[in-house]
Design an enzyme around this catalytic site. Structure first.
Site, short mmCIF file in Angstrom:
data_model
loop_
_atom_site.label_atom_id
_atom_site.label_comp_id
_atom_site.label_asym_id
_atom_site.label_seq_id
_atom_site.Cartn_x
_atom_site.Cartn_y
_atom_site.Cartn_z
N GLU A 157 0.87 -1.16 0.00
CA GLU A 157 0.00 0.00 0.00
C GLU A 157 0.92 1.22 0.00
O GLU A 157 1.79 1.33 0.87
CB GLU A 157 -0.88 -0.01 1.26
CG GLU A 157 -1.93 1.06 1.19
CD GLU A 157 -2.75 1.21 2.46
OE1 GLU A 157 -2.71 0.33 3.33
OE2 GLU A 157 -3.42 2.26 2.56
N ARG A 201 5.41 -12.85 9.71
CA ARG A 201 6.08 -11.60 9.36
C ARG A 201 7.42 -11.51 10.09
O ARG A 201 7.65 -12.16 11.10
CB ARG A 201 5.20 -10.41 9.69
CG ARG A 201 4.86 -10.25 11.16
CD ARG A 201 3.78 -9.19 11.38
NE ARG A 201 4.30 -7.86 11.13
CZ ARG A 201 3.77 -7.01 10.23
NH1 ARG A 201 2.73 -7.36 9.52
NH2 ARG A 201 4.29 -5.81 10.06
N LYS A 239 4.50 0.29 9.42
CA LYS A 239 4.48 1.57 8.72
C LYS A 239 3.84 2.66 9.56
O LYS A 239 4.25 3.81 9.52
CB LYS A 239 3.75 1.42 7.40
CG LYS A 239 4.70 1.24 6.23
CD LYS A 239 3.98 1.32 4.91
CE LYS A 239 3.10 0.13 4.71
NZ LYS A 239 2.57 0.01 3.35
P1 ATP Z 1 2.65 -2.32 8.25
O1 ATP Z 1 2.05 -3.55 8.87
O2 ATP Z 1 4.14 -2.28 8.28
O3 ATP Z 1 2.03 -1.05 8.70
P2 ATP Z 1 1.57 -3.40 5.89
O4 ATP Z 1 1.91 -4.77 6.19
O5 ATP Z 1 0.13 -3.04 5.93
O6 ATP Z 1 2.36 -2.38 6.73
P3 ATP Z 1 1.69 -3.36 3.06
O7 ATP Z 1 2.14 -2.28 2.17
O8 ATP Z 1 0.27 -3.75 3.04
O9 ATP Z 1 2.17 -2.98 4.50
O10 ATP Z 1 2.60 -4.65 2.86
C1 ATP Z 1 2.89 -5.21 1.62
C2 ATP Z 1 3.24 -6.64 1.81
O11 ATP Z 1 4.36 -6.77 2.67
C3 ATP Z 1 2.11 -7.41 2.45
O12 ATP Z 1 1.89 -8.59 1.71
C4 ATP Z 1 2.59 -7.71 3.83
O13 ATP Z 1 2.09 -8.93 4.27
C5 ATP Z 1 4.11 -7.72 3.66
N1 ATP Z 1 4.75 -7.34 4.92
C6 ATP Z 1 4.55 -6.22 5.64
N2 ATP Z 1 5.27 -6.23 6.77
C7 ATP Z 1 5.97 -7.39 6.78
C8 ATP Z 1 6.90 -7.99 7.68
N3 ATP Z 1 7.26 -7.40 8.82
N4 ATP Z 1 7.43 -9.20 7.36
C9 ATP Z 1 7.08 -9.79 6.21
N5 ATP Z 1 6.21 -9.29 5.32
C10 ATP Z 1 5.65 -8.10 5.59
MG MG Z 2 -1.23 -4.11 4.74
#
Ligand code: ATP
Ligand code: MG
Length: 562
Positions: A41, A267, A277
């Site tokens: 996102e 994660r 984020k």
């Molecule tokens: P955050 O949880 O950091 O606020 P988010 O996970 O909502 O952000 P996205 O932009 O939706 O951020 O993430 C894009 C992809 O990255 C998603 O498929 C998510 O599952 C993966 N992702 C986000 N954080 C992690 C992490 N700590 N480890 C592994 N994959 C991750």
């Molecule tokens: Mg997300």
């Protein structure tokens, strides 16, 4: 075998449960080609947790001869910005991955998603609800209490269609109504209790402008976007496990062109690090760091600026493996991978962070000598450089003690040490300033030790780095420590309270050997005896700025134990 030891086994073989699934699907002919996607996102910069997902999705596609899409999940125009879109693309490329022509956006599918929403309405599977948000939330119930139907749940398909179309053309203000799926208000999974599909949002979108004033929710966009793109394996993190039944419900109830399957993995979490984020945005907005690319940030942009090679990040991700159970990785593991890569690739240089002047009394005034010094001890292909020696040099303040304890092997009155690549020198006299502080050392050198070799087999216990006073170039060196003082920042609810007071230490008066004067921003060097340092983009002609990427040894783990 238990699930977890099976996972460990496959990791050992350089494999993991996701790759096993993909391989089995291909072998059984369930798919001709594997298609994955990385779906950020664009509401912030990517962090090292995202790198895990990027390496997995792009890595699987590469290894099995398929393709990986980069898809922006841009369904919330309130928080999304072009700056983030550009940064995400740059970061994925820098990590070494390429989506080719497969760049997509959930917003590319807004019309299709809208049509599918109407499809659900016509089939009696979605309805417009006018219940105020707060009330609607209360009516969804809890884990132990079933949800209650809104009085609008029984609206006719025609009425729903009419209202939904009027939502679309902008007849109603933000929040006046939503479109909900009609699934099951008693379901134990809250995600199935008539989730919201569309909300009214009079807000321009970075890509679709003012075409829309209703936007699909993430859950309504995500799975269908996968289906439109013929994604075979929709890989996400564990928190989406509970969303999978909803994901599947949409696929079951809509005429989608393909049927992706969702798989979840744990994660990445790292000690002393925040990977969310939302929290990272807070650090930037509240000025706790200098920006998204502050070298203390766990963002890809921050790590790059700090001097971390992309290969070290890929290596780290491979090393930690992939599992279904959440865990926390020690920050030392990341530093290990960084050190390993830089040890192999970084050229060696000398720089003095906190200079102490040394005058070599028996070295002729005005004389200089040049030594040829290897740029890398194990890689002759990196060549040599000239290092100039002169009567006045600087050494590190830390390398001298006037009244040293027994185990201090470096410079002290009467002590002899080696100046790296140059000569043996002995400290003869300590010159002090008005407040008794040491301002200069007077030494003598042994001309027979040219190049730093022992003239007669006598030993010295330390080899110091140094720079020539007349030739060195000034530099600012920024030392970074972990941003947080506890391994689980935010665990007690107040992230700001866990910020370490000393995460940035600026040394404004460092001196670097002249071979560093032209160093290009982004290049990383090993400063002998000190660690790895990257040229910061703040560098200007005449003003070098270095970031410490990582120290030479795992001093952090030691400090924790101590
Ligand atoms: P955050 O949880 O950091 O606020 P988010 O996970 O909502 O952000 P996205 O932009 O939706 O951020 O993430 C894009 C992809 O990255 C998603 O498929 C998510 O599952 C993966 N992702 C986000 N954080 C992690 C992490 N700590 N480890 C592994 N994959 C991750
Ligand atoms: Mg997300």
């Amino acid at each position: 075998m238990t699930g977890s030891s099976a996972e460990e086994k496959s990791t050992e073989a350089g494999r993991d449960f996701i790759r096993d699934i993909v391989q089995a699907d291909l072998a059984a002919g369930r798919h001709k080609e594997v298609v994955t996607r990385f779906p950020p996102e664009p509401n912030g910069y990517l962090h090292i947790g995202h790198a895990k997902s990027i390496c997995l999705n792009f890595g699987v596609a590469q290894e099995f001869g398929g393709r990986c899409h980069l898809r922006f999940d841009d369904t919330n125009p309130v928080k999304e910005e072009q700056e983030f879109i550009d940064a995400i693309e740059a970061d994925v490329r820098w990590l070494g991955f390429d989506w080719g022509t497969h760049l997509y956006h959930a917003s590319d599918y807004f019309q299709q998603l809208y049509d599918w929403a109407e499809h659900l309405i016509r089939n009696g599977k979605a309805y417009v609800d006018d219940t105020p948000v707060e009330e609607m939330r209360a009516m969804r119930g809890t884990l132990t209490e079933a949800g209650r139907p809104s009085i609008y749940r029984s609206r006719s398909a025609d009425e729903n269609l009419d209202l939904f179309r009027r939502m679309r053309v902008g007849e109603f203000p933000n929040g006046a109504r939503v479109l909900r799926a009609k699934i099951d208000l008693k379901n134990g999974n809250m995600n199935l209790r008539d989730p919201v599909l569309y909300r009214i949002l009079h807000q321009a979108h970075p890509r679709t402008g003012t075409t829309w004033c209703i936007y699909p929710n993430y859950d309504f966009a995500h799975g269908q976007s996968d289906a439109i793109e013929h994604v075979t394996h929709s890989i996400c993190t564990l928190e989406f496990e509970d969303h999978r039944p909803l994901y599947d419900w949409f696929l079951d109830n809509l005429p989608v062109p393909s049927r992706p399957r969702q798989y979840e993995f744990a994660r990445l979490n790292i000690t002393y690090t925040v990977l969310s984020k939302r929290f990272l945005t807070g650090l930037v907005q509240q000025g706790h760091v200098r920006g998204w690319d502050d070298p203390r940030m766990p963002t890809i942009a921050g790590l790059r600026r700090r001097g971390v090679p992309a290969a070290a990040i890929r290596d780290f991700v491979a090393r930690i493996g992939l599992a279904r159970a959440n865990s926390v990785v020690d920050i030392g593991m990341l530093e290990f991978s960084i050190r390993e890569h830089l040890n192999r690739s970084a050229e060696r240089r000398m720089a003095v962070l906190r200079p102490l002047k040394v005058v070599i009394e028996n070295y002729p005034e005005g004389q200089t000598e040049q030594f040829d010094v290897a740029n890398h001890p194990d890689d002759p292909s990196l060549g040599t450089r000239k290092v100039t020696f002169a009567r006045e040099i600087y050494v590190e303040q830390d390398d001298f003690m006037e009244d040293p304890p027994k185990k201090f092997f470096r410079l002290a009155p009467g002590k002899e040490v080696r100046l790296r690549n140059a000569y043996f020198v002995t400290c003869r006299e300590v010159v002090k300033g008005q407040c008794g502080e040491v301002v200069e050392l007077r030494c003598t050198y042994d001309p027979a030790s040219r190049g730093g070799a022992s003239p007669d087999g006598r030993k010295v216990q330390a080899t110091l780095h140094w720079v020539s006073a007349a030739h060195a170039v000034p530099a600012e060196v920024r030392l970074y420590n972990p941003l947080f003082k506890r391994p689980d920042p935010g665990a007690e609810g107040d992230l700001a309270a866990d910020l370490a007071p000393d995460s940035l230490d600026v040394l404004p008066a460092a001196l670097a050997e002249p071979a560093l004067a032209q160093a290009a921003p982004g290049t990383t060097f090993q400063f002998e005896r000190l660690g790895y340092f990257a040229v910061d983009p703040d560098t200007r002609p005449g003003r070098l700025v270095f970031n410490r990427t990582v120290g030479l040894r795992d001093s952090w783990a030691k400090a924790q134990k101590g």
